[in-house]
Motif scaffolding. Structure first.
Motif, PDB file in Angstrom:
ATOM      1  N   ASP A  74     108.359 139.844 -21.114  1.00 50.95           N
ATOM      2  CA  ASP A  74     109.449 139.317 -20.221  1.00 50.95           C
ATOM      3  C   ASP A  74     109.333 137.937 -20.016  1.00 50.95           C
ATOM      4  N   THR A 124     114.869 139.911 -20.057  1.00 44.15           N
ATOM      5  CA  THR A 124     114.956 141.223 -20.871  1.00 44.15           C
ATOM      6  C   THR A 124     115.754 142.534 -20.382  1.00 44.15           C
ATOM      7  N   GLU A 125     116.035 142.345 -19.063  1.00 42.34           N
ATOM      8  CA  GLU A 125     116.646 143.575 -18.364  1.00 42.34           C
ATOM      9  C   GLU A 125     118.063 143.507 -19.048  1.00 42.34           C
ATOM     10  N   HIS A 141     111.887 147.694 -11.700  1.00 41.88           N
ATOM     11  CA  HIS A 141     112.000 147.006 -13.079  1.00 41.88           C
ATOM     12  C   HIS A 141     112.680 147.962 -13.960  1.00 41.88           C
ATOM     13  N   PHE A 179     114.593 146.602 -17.152  1.00 40.16           N
ATOM     14  CA  PHE A 179     113.662 145.979 -17.831  1.00 40.16           C
ATOM     15  C   PHE A 179     113.283 146.837 -19.026  1.00 40.16           C
TER      16      PHE A 179
END
Length: 762
Positions: free
Chosen positions: A667, A672-673, A21, A24
């Motif tokens: 998220d 969101t990444e 992740h 993100f």
């Protein structure tokens, strides 16, 4: 959704290493100062999943449009705020092995964004494959007190053995954008050296923005300053290095101070001296002194714009995160800049300006900052008026009609999806509404002459040409549009677009009358300049009186567009969760044929013009459209929150507040990444101030009609209104207003008038 960000009122905390992740987290831990900013990338080498991003406001590249076939009026490029020089980079070898967390065993890891003080901290303990265990602590800040500079401090300590440590600090121009349409690099290196400082001079291709970066390194071994032993110059990288035989327990530290300046703000020939002066200013002080200055700068910001929530840490953390990112993105000091949907946190949307600024962000700055900040947002559009007229002329409009771009950085349209570029024309209305919103809030009617009225006339000229007379309906209609709901394209008579068009024409007519009262001579001069005649106003009045609005009388609702009821109306809550978000699971054909609404559309119009509708009308439309809305635009939940609060649907209002406030932290939309949703963050502020506190401006007065979510003990905020600063606190059994200015103010609380004198509590 993700839920590993630890709840804390003033910090964003990631307490575990999660390489899967990382992109993100890089978005979440982005920092900036209005002039420049950066994703939360690691300083040392990292071979895992990462999106490197360092951005400079106003510096962009016109990436050539990539389409299957060309259409008349298509922009030739998509402007992008581009990834720029990497100044944080460190290359570290310990007994010959490169420090890279992907290859290490990580025993401890924490990233911590201190929002109160504007500092990004990171720490970890890791064991390399050669058995050496190290502890790293780093701090980074983009200075709010000197916005062309930044600094970081990086400590590395050997925990279990002696080792040879080679530490290299560099500037790199070897950067690229992941979203480059043709895998092209957007920069060329003009100069680089390692004389007094590390120096990298880069220039954008085509747009020829020149960016000068100067970096000062300081190396320490157990707090003792150590001179660099080697300087290396490559084609697009310069570095300084030290090699130290360190004992177990020793600490190696590097401090990096940087100045990044561009030809957008300074003469090209002066960039080196400006950068040098900036760097000297911040190198005279210790890192702790720089941190103290950063603390003071953020203390001033929070004093005016903080919202305090008691009883709900998740909600408190979220609102501060949103406010923090807004201030990092835009300070309002430069009318040439605006608010990109991703700010300095990612590449998506090119980082350039949409209608989001006027529709969502302006109220935040109106209420929390000096009036010049909001005025600069309006002046940004005024300065681009001629470009908006050119944009309209490319599509066949004449006579000074203006179509403001859907996406821009310099006033030219640069969006290249036909259903957006040509059809999402409601954006014009947001520009006009911002002028109205600014004047009603500030009382600055003088803005009409010489700026606001010229913009309004050009927009109204567009609307008067965009309508056509329907013989069948005996009404004016607006055909072939896309409303705010982008899950519908090429529709006829989108209710929001028609409503906005008529309102723009009506408001422009009102402003012409007001301008005549303010300065008749100046108005006559403007009319002469624009070739304006009374015949135009006659046509505008006819359009206002005869524009068609789709509705369903049996339900008592406005129809989103013609034939909306031909769709199969299945509530969104009946969709399998595995199919959400729809835009990541359904074909575009299936989405377009469905009833599902990406974001508030009819409800967007009811939010803007709620004073024109009774509560029953608002309720009927809300209860019809809300179940069909999937909120796959970040701009949607806040509008639903505000309307739900107005209707007394307090639980739904709170649900939508959390969705907009924690959209990125949790998220919600699994995107969101790619970067944060900066412009929708202003919607979080709106959800509390306009939603929960019920703040409105009617008849030149502030109105409040508050409620408090059931799990909150209180919430409090500051607002500024026509030169008066107010502190507002809503608790379970009390509503408190303090006047922090020198003059009294009349306001309406729960439909009852009050006068709040300076320093008195009501």
């Amino acid at each position: 959704m993700k839920n590993y960000i630890i709840h804390d009122p003033w910090h964003i905390i990631e307490a575990q290493y999660r390489p899967e992740h990382n992109e993100f987290s890089e978005s979440i831990f982005s920092i900036g100062n209005g002039r420049m900013g950066q994703r939360g990338n690691f300083e040392e080498n990292f071979s895992g999943k990462t999106l490197s991003g360092s951005y400079i406001a106003g510096v962009y590249y016109p990436d050539k449009t990539r389409v299957g076939w060309w259409k008349n009026g298509y922009p030739a490029y998509f402007a992008k705020v581009i990834n720029s020089v990497n100044w944080i980079g460190l290359h570290i070898k310990i007994n010959g092995e490169t420090l890279d967390l992907v290859a290490c065993t990580v025993q401890h890891f924490e990233r911590r964004l201190d929002m109160k003080h504007g500092i990004l901290d990171r720490s970890f303990i890791a064991t390399l494959t050669n058995g050496i265990q190290v502890e790293v602590k780093s701090s980074r800040m983009y200075h709010m007190f000197h916005t062309e500079t930044a600094a970081l401090q990086y400590h590395l300590r050997l925990l279990n053995a002696d080792a040879r440590v080679e530490l290299s600090s560099y500037l790199s121009g070897d950067v690229f954008n992941r979203d480059s349409n043709y895998d092209e690099k957007f920069w060329k290196t003009v100069d680089r050296n390692a004389e007094e400082y590390l120096r990298m001079v880069m220039e954008t291709k085509k747009t020829n923005f020149l960016v000068e970066t100067l970096l000062l390194n300081r190396f320490y071994h157990n707090s003792k300053l150590t001179d660099p032993q080697e300087r290396t110059i490559h084609a697009d990288r310069v570095s300084e290095s030290v090699g130290i035989d360190a004992a177990m327990g020793d600490t190696l530290t590097i401090e990096k101070r940087v100045s990044i300046v561009s030809s957008t703000n300074h003469e090209r020939g002066s960039l080196y001296e400006v950068a040098k002066s900036n760097l000297q200013a911040i190198t005279r002080e210790s890192f702790e002194q720089l941190k103290n200055k950063q603390h003071q700068a953020w203390q001033t910001i929070w004093k005016e714009s903080d919202i305090q929530i008691e009883g709900d840490i998740a909600a408190q953390q979220a609102i501060r995160f949103n406010i923090f990112q807004l201030h990092q993105t835009y300070t309002g000091e430069d009318a040439r800049l605006n608010i990109g949907p991703k700010g300095f946190t990612g590449e998506k949307y090119g980082g350039v300006t949409y209608w989001d600024t006027e529709a969502y962000c302006l109220p935040f700055y109106l209420s929390t900052q000096d009036v010049t900040v909001a005025r600069n947002l309006l002046l940004y559009r005024y300065q681009h008026l001629q470009k908006a007229i050119e944009n309209a002329s490319k599509l066949g409009f004449k006579g000074g009609a203006a179509l403001y771009p859907m996406v821009t950085i310099n006033g030219e349209e640069c969006h290249n999806e036909w259903e957006i570029t040509f059809e999402e024309i409601h954006r014009n209305g947001a520009i006009a509404f911002a002028i109205f919103n600014y004047i009603r809030y500030t009382g600055d009617i003088a803005y009409l002459l010489p700026w606001g009225l010229e913009v309004l006339i050009a927009i109204s000229r567009f609307w008067s040409q965009r309508v056509n007379w329907s013989v069948n309906k005996q009404k004016y209609v607006i055909l072939g549009v896309t409303g705010p709901n982008e899950y519908e394209n090429n529709v006829n008579n989108n209710w929001y677009t028609n409503t906005m068009a008529a309102w723009c024409l009506r408001y422009t007519l009102e402003c012409l009358d007001r301008a005549n009262e303010i300065d008749k001579t100046a108005l006559e001069e403007l009319m002469h300049k624009l070739g304006f005649s009374a015949l135009e106003t006659e046509k505008w009045r006819h359009i206002v009186d005869h524009l068609y609005y789709p509705d369903d009388k049996s339900r008592g609702i406005f129809l989103q567009q013609d034939d909306f009821l031909d769709k199969e109306l299945i509530p969104a809550n009946e969709l399998p969760l595995a199919q959400r978000p729809l835009n990541q699971h359904w074909s575009w054909d299936r989405i377009l044929r469905s009833c599902y609404i990406k974001q508030a559309d009819v409800l967007q119009g009811l939010y803007f013009f709620e004073g024109n509708f009774d509560m029953d009308t608002i309720r009927r439309n809300y209860e019809f459209y809300e179940p069909l809305t999937v909120h796959e635009s970040s701009l949607s939940p806040c509008v639903h929150c505000i309307i739900a609060a107005k209707l007394g649907k307090e639980d739904k209002a709170y649900e939508f507040y959390l969705r907009t406030a924690r959209l990125d932290l949790d998220d919600y939309n699994n995107d969101t990444e790619e970067g944060l949703h900066i412009t929708s963050m202003a919607g979080t502020w709106l959800s509390i101030v306009e939603g929960f506190a019920g703040m409105r401006v009617y008849n030149d007065q502030l109105h409040f009609k508050p409620f408090i979510p059931s799990n909150w003990e209180s919430y409090a905020f500051h607002v500024q209104f026509r030169g008066v600063k107010l502190y507002v606190k809503v608790s379970r059994d009390n509503f408190e207003i303090k006047n922090l200015s020198e003059s009294g103010i009349n306001l309406i609380f729960n439909d009852r008038p009050f006068t709040v004198e300076p320093a008195l509590t009501t």
